[in-house]
Design an enzyme around this catalytic site. Structure first.
Site, PDB file in Angstrom:
ATOM      1  N   ASP A 141       0.835  -1.200   0.000  1.00  0.00           N
ATOM      2  CA  ASP A 141       0.000   0.000   0.000  1.00  0.00           C
ATOM      3  C   ASP A 141       0.872   1.253   0.000  1.00  0.00           C
ATOM      4  OD1 ASP A 141      -2.666   1.371   2.114  1.00  0.00           O
ATOM      5  OD2 ASP A 141      -2.353   1.412  -0.064  1.00  0.00           O
ATOM      6  N   LYS A 144       2.781   3.366  -5.711  1.00  0.00           N
ATOM      7  CA  LYS A 144       2.245   2.339  -6.633  1.00  0.00           C
ATOM      8  C   LYS A 144       3.285   1.828  -7.618  1.00  0.00           C
ATOM      9  CE  LYS A 144      -0.975   3.301  -4.037  1.00  0.00           C
ATOM     10  NZ  LYS A 144      -0.927   2.553  -2.755  1.00  0.00           N
ATOM     11  N   ASP A 169      -3.226  -3.125  -2.464  1.00  0.00           N
ATOM     12  CA  ASP A 169      -4.291  -2.133  -2.507  1.00  0.00           C
ATOM     13  C   ASP A 169      -4.167  -1.308  -3.789  1.00  0.00           C
ATOM     14  OD1 ASP A 169      -5.281   0.831  -0.645  1.00  0.00           O
ATOM     15  OD2 ASP A 169      -6.512  -0.673  -1.663  1.00  0.00           O
ATOM     16  N   ASN A 170      -5.255  -0.708  -4.226  1.00  0.00           N
ATOM     17  CA  ASN A 170      -5.258   0.290  -5.311  1.00  0.00           C
ATOM     18  C   ASN A 170      -4.858  -0.221  -6.687  1.00  0.00           C
ATOM     19  OD1 ASN A 170      -3.706   1.939  -2.737  1.00  0.00           O
ATOM     20  ND2 ASN A 170      -5.772   2.513  -3.366  1.00  0.00           N
ATOM     21  N   GLU A 199     -11.535   3.963  -1.153  1.00  0.00           N
ATOM     22  CA  GLU A 199     -11.942   4.287   0.211  1.00  0.00           C
ATOM     23  C   GLU A 199     -12.814   5.540   0.268  1.00  0.00           C
ATOM     24  OE1 GLU A 199      -8.812   3.563  -0.703  1.00  0.00           O
ATOM     25  OE2 GLU A 199      -7.403   5.098  -0.144  1.00  0.00           O
TER      26      GLU A 199
HETATM   27  C1  LIG Z   1       9.175   3.339  -1.895  1.00  0.00           C
HETATM   28  N1  LIG Z   1       9.387   2.782  -0.594  1.00  0.00           N
HETATM   29  C2  LIG Z   1       8.715   3.174   0.514  1.00  0.00           C
HETATM   30  N2  LIG Z   1       9.163   2.753   1.712  1.00  0.00           N
HETATM   31  C3  LIG Z   1       8.522   3.120   2.834  1.00  0.00           C
HETATM   32  N3  LIG Z   1       7.421   3.902   2.857  1.00  0.00           N
HETATM   33  C4  LIG Z   1       6.961   4.334   1.667  1.00  0.00           C
HETATM   34  C5  LIG Z   1       7.561   3.989   0.451  1.00  0.00           C
HETATM   35  N4  LIG Z   1       6.843   4.557  -0.544  1.00  0.00           N
HETATM   36  C6  LIG Z   1       5.835   5.233   0.031  1.00  0.00           C
HETATM   37  N5  LIG Z   1       5.900   5.104   1.375  1.00  0.00           N
HETATM   38  C7  LIG Z   1       4.963   5.630   2.348  1.00  0.00           C
HETATM   39  O1  LIG Z   1       3.730   4.925   2.109  1.00  0.00           O
HETATM   40  C8  LIG Z   1       2.634   5.831   2.070  1.00  0.00           C
HETATM   41  C9  LIG Z   1       2.273   6.068   0.641  1.00  0.00           C
HETATM   42  C10 LIG Z   1       1.180   5.598   0.119  1.00  0.00           C
HETATM   43  C11 LIG Z   1       0.867   5.835  -1.331  1.00  0.00           C
HETATM   44  N6  LIG Z   1      -0.573   5.612  -1.497  1.00  0.00           N
HETATM   45  C12 LIG Z   1      -1.234   6.275  -2.442  1.00  0.00           C
HETATM   46  O2  LIG Z   1      -0.674   7.037  -3.224  1.00  0.00           O
HETATM   47  C13 LIG Z   1      -2.711   6.102  -2.503  1.00  0.00           C
HETATM   48  C14 LIG Z   1      -3.446   7.018  -3.255  1.00  0.00           C
HETATM   49  C15 LIG Z   1      -4.835   6.921  -3.326  1.00  0.00           C
HETATM   50  C16 LIG Z   1      -5.587   7.889  -4.124  1.00  0.00           C
HETATM   51  C17 LIG Z   1      -6.616   7.465  -4.947  1.00  0.00           C
HETATM   52  C18 LIG Z   1      -7.337   8.387  -5.721  1.00  0.00           C
HETATM   53  C19 LIG Z   1      -7.014   9.739  -5.660  1.00  0.00           C
HETATM   54  F1  LIG Z   1      -7.723  10.648  -6.377  1.00  0.00           F
HETATM   55  C20 LIG Z   1      -5.986  10.161  -4.820  1.00  0.00           C
HETATM   56  C21 LIG Z   1      -5.272   9.250  -4.071  1.00  0.00           C
HETATM   57  C22 LIG Z   1      -5.506   5.900  -2.619  1.00  0.00           C
HETATM   58  C23 LIG Z   1      -4.760   4.988  -1.875  1.00  0.00           C
HETATM   59  O3  LIG Z   1      -5.379   3.981  -1.181  1.00  0.00           O
HETATM   60  C24 LIG Z   1      -3.366   5.064  -1.808  1.00  0.00           C
HETATM   61  O4  LIG Z   1      -2.699   4.111  -1.087  1.00  0.00           O
HETATM   62  C25 LIG Z   1       3.194   7.070   2.724  1.00  0.00           C
HETATM   63  F2  LIG Z   1       2.518   8.194   2.337  1.00  0.00           F
HETATM   64  C26 LIG Z   1       4.623   7.106   2.214  1.00  0.00           C
HETATM   65  O5  LIG Z   1       5.450   7.916   3.020  1.00  0.00           O
HETATM   66 MG   LIG Z   2      -4.011   2.460  -0.599  1.00  0.00          MG
END
Ligand SMILES: CNc1ncnc2c1ncn2[C@@H]1O[C@H](/C=C/CNC(=O)c2cc(-c3ccc(F)cc3)cc(O)c2O)[C@H](F)[C@H]1O
Ligand SMILES: [Mg+2]
Length: 215
Positions: A141, A144, A169-170, A199
């Site tokens: 999650d 992406k 997810d997603n 969600e």
């Molecule tokens: C790359 N390695 C990483 N290591 C540790 N933590 C990380 C890493 N990469 C990110 N994180 C950490 O994981 C999280 C990132 C979550 C990203 N999730 C989404 O973008 C995401 C977006 C939508 C969405 C849908 C429609 C819309 F119009 C707008 C948004 C819905 C969803 O359910 C999501 O999960 C956190 F923020 C980041 O610091």
């Molecule tokens: Mg998600």
């Protein structure tokens, strides 16, 4: 300066949820995100599917990529039996700090290992540092475009073995096309799509469950 959205989510937990009651923490976050401010938690609808997969797998070791505020961490940890745990990776220190407090409020800190750092840096150390042999369940999650490279890294590190379940997810919204193509076309995975909604909205989204079949 203005508080951040994660800080406002934590405040909702601390004012509406009961300490030591994970379900009240989940309910407080869902209520806040449905009626006050949308946030990217897996949410209640996809969260129920996550619950059913956790119950079906009854995992001893779980890896979660992307903690954010700890909503799905709490959903997973509340279903784990004594001795089982979820290792969750979060590289944003502000999110990690909020998640630690959400997890603490739920009373589940004994079942959670929150690691502040990037998946790409930490996955190669999982065996040595946490004594993990292989993960029973991985919940993806985070960013992406990192689902596929991190899955390949987990395979290379021997952390995915016969029977390991990946739950992503997603896969529709925002979408993870390269990851989907990989798990759906690989002879080493048995994949199925759980149709749901993004969600707190009516938009389509879903979870992809992929079981590793071994080499
Ligand atoms: C790359 N390695 C990483 N290591 C540790 N933590 C990380 C890493 N990469 C990110 N994180 C950490 O994981 C999280 C990132 C979550 C990203 N999730 C989404 O973008 C995401 C977006 C939508 C969405 C849908 C429609 C819309 F119009 C707008 C948004 C819905 C969803 O359910 C999501 O999960 C956190 F923020 C980041 O610091
Ligand atoms: Mg998600």
């Amino acid at each position: 300066t203005r508080t951040s959205r994660p800080q406002r989510i934590l405040k909702a937990v601390q004012t509406k949820a009961t300490v030591g009651d994970p379900q009240s923490v989940i309910t407080a976050i869902d209520h806040f995100c449905r009626h006050r401010e949308w946030a990217m938690n897996v949410g209640d609808e996809k969260g129920s599917i996550l619950d059913s997969v956790v119950n079906e797998v009854s995992p001893v070791t779980v890896l979660e990529l992307g903690t954010y505020c700890g909503y799905s961490t709490v959903r997973i940890a509340r279903l784990l039996p004594p001795g089982a745990c979820v290792i969750t990776l979060e590289f944003n220190p502000d999110y990690a700090a909020i998640a630690r407090q959400v997890i603490k409020w739920s009373g589940l800190e004994d079942k959670v290992q929150l690691v502040e750092g990037a998946s790409g840096d930490w996955i190669p150390w999982m065996k040595e540092h946490f004594g993990v042999q292989a993960f029973d369940l991985v919940f993806l999650d985070h960013w992406k475009e990192r689902y596929l490279p991190d899955t390949k890294l987990l395979e290379e590190c021997g952390l995915i073995q016969k029977g390991t379940v990946l739950l992503a997810d997603n896969v529709i919204c925002p979408g993870t096309p390269d990851y989907l193509e990989y798990v759906r076309n690989s002879p080493h995975y048995n994949s199925q799509y759980y149709r749901s909604h993004l969600e707190y909205t009516k938009a389509e989204d879903g979870l992809e469950k992929s079981v590793f079949l071994g080499y």
